[in-house]
Structures are given as C-alpha cells and as structure tokens.
Design a protein around this motif. Structure first.
Motif, mmCIF file in Angstrom:
data_model
loop_
_atom_site.group_PDB
_atom_site.id
_atom_site.type_symbol
_atom_site.label_atom_id
_atom_site.label_comp_id
_atom_site.label_asym_id
_atom_site.label_seq_id
_atom_site.Cartn_x
_atom_site.Cartn_y
_atom_site.Cartn_z
ATOM 1 N N GLU A 291 7.189 -1.879 53.596
ATOM 2 C CA GLU A 291 8.476 -2.174 52.951
ATOM 3 C C GLU A 291 9.548 -2.516 53.980
ATOM 4 O O GLU A 291 10.606 -3.018 53.623
ATOM 5 N N ILE B 258 17.452 -7.951 57.019
ATOM 6 C CA ILE B 258 17.178 -6.502 56.933
ATOM 7 C C ILE B 258 17.679 -5.961 55.593
ATOM 8 O O ILE B 258 16.997 -5.212 54.906
ATOM 9 N N LEU C 62 21.758 4.930 57.504
ATOM 10 C CA LEU C 62 21.421 3.502 57.545
ATOM 11 C C LEU C 62 22.584 2.654 57.041
ATOM 12 O O LEU C 62 22.911 1.615 57.620
ATOM 13 N N ARG C 63 23.197 3.110 55.957
ATOM 14 C CA ARG C 63 24.309 2.321 55.405
ATOM 15 C C ARG C 63 25.469 2.242 56.410
ATOM 16 O O ARG C 63 26.055 1.180 56.613
ATOM 17 N N THR D 199 15.366 -6.110 52.803
ATOM 18 C CA THR D 199 14.330 -5.064 52.695
ATOM 19 C C THR D 199 14.913 -3.809 52.040
ATOM 20 O O THR D 199 14.215 -3.115 51.310
ATOM 21 N N ILE E 274 11.829 5.610 58.082
ATOM 22 C CA ILE E 274 11.355 5.337 56.720
ATOM 23 C C ILE E 274 9.828 5.422 56.654
ATOM 24 O O ILE E 274 9.270 6.150 55.843
ATOM 25 N N HIS F 154 15.116 -0.563 46.956
ATOM 26 C CA HIS F 154 16.013 0.113 46.007
ATOM 27 C C HIS F 154 15.752 -0.344 44.580
ATOM 28 O O HIS F 154 15.745 0.450 43.656
ATOM 29 N N TRP G 24 15.734 12.672 53.256
ATOM 30 C CA TRP G 24 15.609 11.245 52.934
ATOM 31 C C TRP G 24 16.975 10.639 52.609
ATOM 32 O O TRP G 24 17.380 9.617 53.170
ATOM 33 N N LEU G 25 17.682 11.281 51.717
ATOM 34 C CA LEU G 25 18.981 10.764 51.276
ATOM 35 C C LEU G 25 19.953 10.653 52.454
ATOM 36 O O LEU G 25 20.675 9.659 52.585
ATOM 37 N N MET H 259 24.492 -0.067 59.288
ATOM 38 C CA MET H 259 24.547 -1.477 58.876
ATOM 39 C C MET H 259 25.997 -1.967 58.868
ATOM 40 O O MET H 259 26.302 -3.068 59.328
ATOM 41 N N MET I 200 19.340 7.718 54.529
ATOM 42 C CA MET I 200 19.867 6.527 53.852
ATOM 43 C C MET I 200 21.370 6.351 54.125
ATOM 44 O O MET I 200 21.837 5.244 54.379
ATOM 45 N N PHE I 201 22.106 7.456 54.051
ATOM 46 C CA PHE I 201 23.549 7.380 54.335
ATOM 47 C C PHE I 201 23.783 6.873 55.760
ATOM 48 O O PHE I 201 24.692 6.080 56.009
HETATM 49 C C1 HEC Z 1 11.092 1.933 51.410
HETATM 50 C C2 HEC Z 1 12.163 2.158 50.515
HETATM 51 C C3 HEC Z 1 13.592 2.068 51.002
HETATM 52 C C4 HEC Z 1 14.122 1.236 51.964
HETATM 53 C C5 HEC Z 1 13.431 0.186 52.798
HETATM 54 C C6 HEC Z 1 15.532 1.554 52.016
HETATM 55 N N1 HEC Z 1 15.845 2.520 51.125
HETATM 56 FE FE1 HEC Z 1 17.696 3.273 50.778
HETATM 57 N N2 HEC Z 1 16.954 4.406 49.270
HETATM 58 C C7 HEC Z 1 15.618 4.511 48.926
HETATM 59 C C8 HEC Z 1 15.468 5.470 47.864
HETATM 60 C C9 HEC Z 1 14.157 5.893 47.218
HETATM 61 C C10 HEC Z 1 16.765 5.933 47.557
HETATM 62 C C11 HEC Z 1 17.160 6.971 46.509
HETATM 63 C C12 HEC Z 1 17.385 8.288 47.197
HETATM 64 C C13 HEC Z 1 18.014 9.356 46.325
HETATM 65 O O1 HEC Z 1 18.664 9.030 45.330
HETATM 66 O O2 HEC Z 1 17.893 10.549 46.675
HETATM 67 C C14 HEC Z 1 17.666 5.245 48.464
HETATM 68 C C15 HEC Z 1 19.031 5.451 48.495
HETATM 69 C C16 HEC Z 1 19.891 4.854 49.391
HETATM 70 C C17 HEC Z 1 21.298 5.148 49.475
HETATM 71 C C18 HEC Z 1 22.043 6.156 48.649
HETATM 72 C C19 HEC Z 1 22.774 5.537 47.518
HETATM 73 C C20 HEC Z 1 23.603 6.592 46.830
HETATM 74 O O3 HEC Z 1 24.792 6.629 47.080
HETATM 75 O O4 HEC Z 1 23.019 7.399 46.087
HETATM 76 C C21 HEC Z 1 21.806 4.363 50.493
HETATM 77 C C22 HEC Z 1 23.239 4.311 50.969
HETATM 78 C C23 HEC Z 1 20.707 3.605 51.044
HETATM 79 N N3 HEC Z 1 19.564 3.934 50.338
HETATM 80 C C24 HEC Z 1 20.820 2.708 52.094
HETATM 81 C C25 HEC Z 1 19.779 1.965 52.597
HETATM 82 C C26 HEC Z 1 19.920 0.921 53.587
HETATM 83 C C27 HEC Z 1 21.210 0.488 54.220
HETATM 84 C C28 HEC Z 1 18.670 0.428 53.793
HETATM 85 C C29 HEC Z 1 18.237 -0.691 54.675
HETATM 86 C C30 HEC Z 1 18.715 -0.715 56.014
HETATM 87 C C31 HEC Z 1 17.758 1.162 52.935
HETATM 88 N N4 HEC Z 1 18.467 2.083 52.222
HETATM 89 C C32 HEC Z 1 16.407 0.922 52.883
HETATM 90 C C33 HEC Z 1 14.577 3.813 49.465
HETATM 91 C C34 HEC Z 1 14.688 2.864 50.467
#
Ligand code: HEC
Ligand code: HEC
Ligand code: HEC
Length: 290
Positions: free
Chosen positions: A101, A129, A58-59, A132, A91, A137, A51-52, A62, A55-56
């Motif tokens: 979401e 976007i 996605l950032r 969202t 997601i 977050h 998951w994490l 973006m 997220m990296f």
């Molecule tokens: C449906 C929920 C959800 C959406 C939508 C979402 N995130 Fe996340 N995001 C999370 C959660 C939960 C965490 C915490 C994860 C963890 O700490 O392990 C997180 C953590 C992150 C982190 C890590 C931050 C850090 O350094 O610890 C980043 C970067 C991130 N998200 C980017 C994005 C981006 C960019 C988008 C949109 C394009 C996005 N996320 C959309 C739930 C979401």
C-alpha cells in the motif's frame, strides 16, 4: 467525510436498484476487512493508540514538507523528510499485509530532488505519496475507526437491583422492562405498581452511573451530563407525581427521561457499538452490510 461518502454511495446503489423494474430493492456494500495484525497497535492489546498517533505524525510531516517545498527551504525539508521516512515505513513494519500500500521509493526521489533544488518535482512527488494515503483511507479508514476506537463493553459488569453483576446487554433489557412497567401501570391507573417500578428505575440508573468510571476514569463530566443532578431531580419529581396521582405529568416526565437519559447515551455509545458488532460478525475478507 469518508463515512458520509459511504452513506451517499449506499443511497446511490439503493436508488439504482429501485429504478430496475421488479428488482428486489436493497443495499449491499462490501467493505474490506483490515488485517488482524492491526489490533496490536490499538488498545487493549497496546497501551496507546500507536497506529492512530503514527497517522497524526504523518499528516504533520506532510504539511511541514509541503510548506518548506513552497518556501524552497531545503534544510528544513530534509529534517522533516527524515522523520517522515521513519514513520511512513512504520506502516509496513506494523502491518506487513499492507506492504504494497505504500511507496517508500518515492522518499529517495524526494531526497534527490531536494539535493538538486528541484522543488517543483518535490511537490509533484508529495502528491504521489498523498495518493497512497488516500487510497488506503478510502479502503479501510471508516471500518478501522469503528472496530478499534469504539467503546468495548465486553468485560464491563453492572449491578442489577439485587446487587448481582450482569452484562450491559442484560442491564439494558432490565431497564427497558422497568421503563415499560412504569408506562403500562400509569396507563392503567395502577399508581402503586408504577411507584414501585419507579424506585427500581432509580436504583438501576444509580448502578449504571457507577459503571461510567470503567471507561471515563476520574472524569466526572460525562456521567454528570446524563445521570447527574438534572436526572436525579427528574426521577424524584416523577415519584412525587406518581404518588399524587398526576398521571399526565408523570408520563411527560418519563418521556423526558427517555430522551435525556436513554436516547442521549445511546447516540454516543450504542450507535458505534452496534456498528462495531456488525463489522466484527463476519469471518470473510470482506464485510457485507445489507
Ligand atoms: C495502509 C493504509 C494507510 C496508509 C498508507 C495511510 N493511512 Fe492514514 N489511516 C489509516 C487507517 C486505517 C486510519 C484510521 C485510524 C483510526 O481511525 O484509528 C488512518 C487514519 C489517518 C488519520 C486520522 C484521521 C482522523 O483524524 O481520524 C490521519 C491524519 C492519517 N491517517 C494520515 C495519513 C497520511 C498523511 C498518510 C500518507 C502519508 C496516511 N495516513 C497513509 C490507514 C492508512
Ligand atoms: C451508557 C449509557 C446508556 C444509558 C444511560 C442507557 N443505555 Fe441502553 N444501551 C447502551 C449501550 C452501550 C447498548 C448496547 C449494549 C449491547 O447491545 O450489548 C444499549 C442497548 C440498549 C437496548 C438494546 C438491548 C439489546 O437487547 O440489544 C435497550 C432496549 C436499551 N439499551 C434500553 C435503555 C433504556 C430504556 C435506557 C434508559 C432508561 C437506557 N437504555 C439507557 C447504553 C446506554
Ligand atoms: C466501554 C466504555 C464506556 C463506558 C462504560 C461509558 N462510556 Fe461514555 N464514552 C466512551 C467513549 C469512548 C466516549 C468518546 C470519547 C470521550 O468523550 O471520552 C464517550 C463519551 C461520552 C460522552 C460524551 C462526552 C462528554 O463528556 O460529553 C458522555 C456524555 C458519556 N460518554 C457518558 C457516559 C455515561 C453517563 C456512562 C455511564 C452510564 C458512560 N459514558 C459509560 C466510552 C464509555
């Protein structure tokens, strides 16, 4: 930042309730509980923190899209948009409860705006976007980090002074007892007793040091920082001082050990562990911190 906001928010509620005459002062924060299906995407259920890492990605995607939108570079834009499409939809594939979401329809909007070279609208849609991302977050990030990324000691076993295996909770209770045995005996001038207890402390900390590799594996530095040469040196000095009847110096060394060993390790491991415990203890949809 998010965690900080939470605390700022809690102090606000606290101050507000104090300002009400005769009201019971107190703090109450409701945190939404993240869906249990998230566990599959974290250790130990998964080999990686999937998951994490999504997220990296996605950032990064973006950021790339924003930069290429600004440069009006449609070719690179489309490349990153394709990757983003895949990961943004992950997601709801990973956590179906979070389907509402996200707004995948915004991705086709972007694709059309790129085709018609309307980069202003591309930027506006990227902002939508981003909204969202921010909403989710704000609702879930701190508690997910505390639940899935804090150290878990459940299956850790540590040797006690007799070589029997014990949980970290019992190990810590033993440590606390022995530290106070030393301090009580020092206060009462019972050098023999404090010397025996200081030997126990030395053995207990040696056993505790053997347990660091349970998580830190081959990394020697974390152990060296807290239970390394500096600490074994302080323990030897302590024993020598006790034997020579230097009570003040012994008490001072105990204070040093309490800070550099106990408090230092707690600030890294115990604080998040306790937070995780508090978050996991409720069965409702919301986590109530009072
Ligand atoms: C449906 C929920 C959800 C959406 C939508 C979402 N995130 Fe996340 N995001 C999370 C959660 C939960 C965490 C915490 C994860 C963890 O700490 O392990 C997180 C953590 C992150 C982190 C890590 C931050 C850090 O350094 O610890 C980043 C970067 C991130 N998200 C980017 C994005 C981006 C960019 C988008 C949109 C394009 C996005 N996320 C959309 C739930 C979401
Ligand atoms: C690994 C680093 C580490 C070191 C070093 C350490 N502790 Fe702990 N301590 C923890 C963790 C983690 C917990 C939370 C364990 C739990 O509650 O299950 C804890 C909890 C405790 C507790 C509360 C136990 C309970 O009943 O909930 C006490 C008391 C304690 N430690 C005393 C000490 C003393 C005294 C020392 C130093 C001589 C020390 N600890 C050194 C990690 C450490
Ligand atoms: C249940 C898992 C677990 C155990 C057991 C554990 N740690 Fe850690 N420790 C972590 C995590 C997670 C971090 C934060 C990420 C990182 O730095 O690896 C951390 C970070 C640290 C850090 C800060 C990073 C650094 O290298 O300065 C120190 C110091 C540390 N641990 C010392 C210890 C010592 C000493 C022990 C044994 C007495 C121990 N840890 C046992 C999980 C654990």
């Amino acid at each position: 930042m998010k965690i900080l906001n939470l605390f700022l928010f809690s102090s606000l509620v606290f101050n507000m309730s104090l300002s009400v005459a005769n009201a019971e002062p107190g703090v109450s924060i409701n945190l939404k509980k993240p869906p249990a299906s998230l566990a599959k995407w974290y250790k130990p259920d998964n080999k990686r923190q999937v998951w994490l890492h999504t997220m990296f990605k996605l950032r990064r995607e973006m950021q790339a899209m924003r930069e290429y939108a600004e440069q009006e570079d449609g070719l690179h834009m489309e490349k990153w948009l394709t990757d983003f499409d895949k990961h943004y939809n992950k997601i709801s594939e990973m956590v179906p409860e979070w389907k509402d979401e996200i707004k995948p329809e915004l991705i086709s909007d972007i694709r059309n705006f790129v085709k018609s070279k309307d980069f202003y609208k591309v930027a506006i849609t990227l902002n939508k976007i981003e909204d969202t991302c921010d909403v989710c977050h704000e609702n879930y990030q701190p508690q997910v980090t505390a639940i899935y990324r804090s150290p878990n000691y459940d299956s850790l076993r540590i040797k006690d002074v007799d070589g029997e295996l014990q949980t970290i909770e019992n190990n810590m209770q033993d440590l606390s007892v022995v530290v106070n045995q030393i301090l009580i005996a020092l206060a009462d001038g019972n050098n023999k007793k404090s010397f025996i207890a200081s030997n126990d402390l030395e053995l207990q900390l040696k056993n505790l040091a053997d347990s660091c590799q349970f998580c830190h594996k081959n990394d020697k530095y974390p152990e060296a920082r807290i239970l390394g040469k500096e600490t074994t040196g302080n323990l030897k000095k302590l024993q020598k001082n006790i034997q020579q009847g230097h009570t003040k110096a012994s008490q001072k060394l105990m204070g040093k050990i309490a800070v550099t060993v106990c408090a230092r390790c707690h600030s890294i491991h115990k604080v998040v562990h306790d937070m995780r415990g508090a978050l996991m203890s409720e069965n409702d949809d919301v986590i109530k911190l009072e």
